[in-house]
Scaffold this active site. Structure first.
Site, short mmCIF file in Angstrom:
data_model
loop_
_atom_site.label_atom_id
_atom_site.label_comp_id
_atom_site.label_asym_id
_atom_site.label_seq_id
_atom_site.Cartn_x
_atom_site.Cartn_y
_atom_site.Cartn_z
N ALA A 233 3.39 -19.46 -53.48
CA ALA A 233 1.96 -19.63 -53.60
C ALA A 233 1.18 -18.43 -53.01
CB ALA A 233 1.69 -21.04 -52.96
N HIS A 234 -0.32 -18.65 -53.14
CA HIS A 234 -1.14 -17.47 -52.70
C HIS A 234 -0.98 -17.08 -50.93
CE1 HIS A 234 -4.86 -20.30 -52.21
NE2 HIS A 234 -3.62 -20.67 -51.63
#
Length: 318
Positions: A233-234
């Protein structure tokens, strides 16, 4: 390739007949021209029945009845030996007339672009890199030297790859992270402008995704290997020489520690899952209350719980 040549290339000694080796195989399936290996003592009994032409094994396993390459690390040396017989995929060279390359992009003359590759404005493709059919490279991307991007890999705008990066089919790097801001009128999208940076010698498996950071890069460190169907994920920072196993997910802003020893990498961070659902909270076993990233301990496995049965503390990290 003669056995003596293999041993010399590996920096090991051999005993027995110096014979021609044409392929590699397991002890159970090997024939007289195959090289095999014995790393796990539980398979030692197969030495008496294998037809292998030669075996990579530890000194204590060596007998007088066959040829051996003597190695303190037979699995590692066998993996190196397999490279002598592996045939790289691909048949083309140069830039296909069916590739679409923006006039402002820079493609090294030694790079290979297969049909239906797209390279966007201001992007750079480094020496000897190979982009297979259907690869999409968005604007302002950088692809280093000796990279291999398999069919249908997508590098969204601003993605940076170091040298010798391998990305398998269908992986997506730089897609928007899951960032939204609540408002009275509803959920507002938070633009993900942080991009993805992948350092040297990284390998990313088929169908995996690495999301762009929100305002700072999502970063994958040198030598890290990511299996198929992994979601990063980011804002995640994955350290050097980490291993992320198939179907695992790393929650936003998690930080995975680097391998502590360059020469051996025996202290890698290891994220593994079963076939059950996994969530790494950010990223301790209890979700942090302040939103700050927490480092994962080295040599860690994520212990998963079945989907729908997770308790309030999430899976354990040991």
């Amino acid at each position: 390739m003669r056995l003596s040549q293999i041993a010399q290339a590996l920096g090991r000694e051999f005993v027995g007949d110096d014979k021609e080796i044409t392929s590699v195989a397991t002890l159970a399936e090997a024939g007289p021209e195959d090289l095999s290996f014995l790393a796990n003592p539980k398979y030692a009994a197969q030495l008496a029945t294998t037809r292998a032409g030669a075996v990579v094994a530890r000194p204590e396993m060596v007998t007088q009845v066959r040829s051996f390459v003597i190695s303190p690390e037979p699995y590692l040396d066998f993996a190196r030996a397999v490279n002598f017989f592996a045939r790289p995929q691909g048949w083309a060279s140069g830039v296909s007339p069916l590739a679409q390359v923006d006039p402002t992009a820079q493609v090294d003359p030694s790079a290979t672009l297969y049909p239906f590759v797209v390279v966007g404005p201001r992007s750079v493709i480094g020496p000897r890199s190979v982009l297979f059919p259907g690869v999409y490279v968005g604007e302002d991307c950088q692809v280093g030297a000796d990279c291999r991007l398999a069919p249908h890999v997508s590098l969204m705008a601003g993605t940076v790859l170091g040298d010798r990066v391998i990305i398998h089919a269908g992986a997506v790097l730089g897609s928007d992270g899951f960032g939204f801001a609540p408002s009275a009128a509803g959920v507002v999208k938070f633009p993900q402008i942080g991009r993805v940076v992948v350092e040297d010698d990284v390998e990313i498996g088929a169908g995996s995704t690495v999301d762009a950071g929100t305002i700072r890069p999502t970063r994958i460190g040198d030598g890290t290997k990511i299996d198929n169907l992994v979601m990063v994920a980011h804002n995640v920072v994955v350290g050097r020489h980490c291993l992320l196993c198939g179907q695992s997910g790393v929650a936003g802003s998690s930080v995975a520690a680097s391998c502590s020893n360059n020469s051996r990498c025996s202290d890698v961070s290891l994220l593994g899952v079963t076939t059950w659902m996994v969530t790494i909270w950010s990223p301790r076993s209890v979700p942090p209350t302040d939103g700050a990233p927490r480092p994962l301990r080295r040599n860690c496995w994520v212990l998963c719980v079945p989907s729908g049965r997770r308790n309030a503390t999430g899976p354990s990290i040991v």
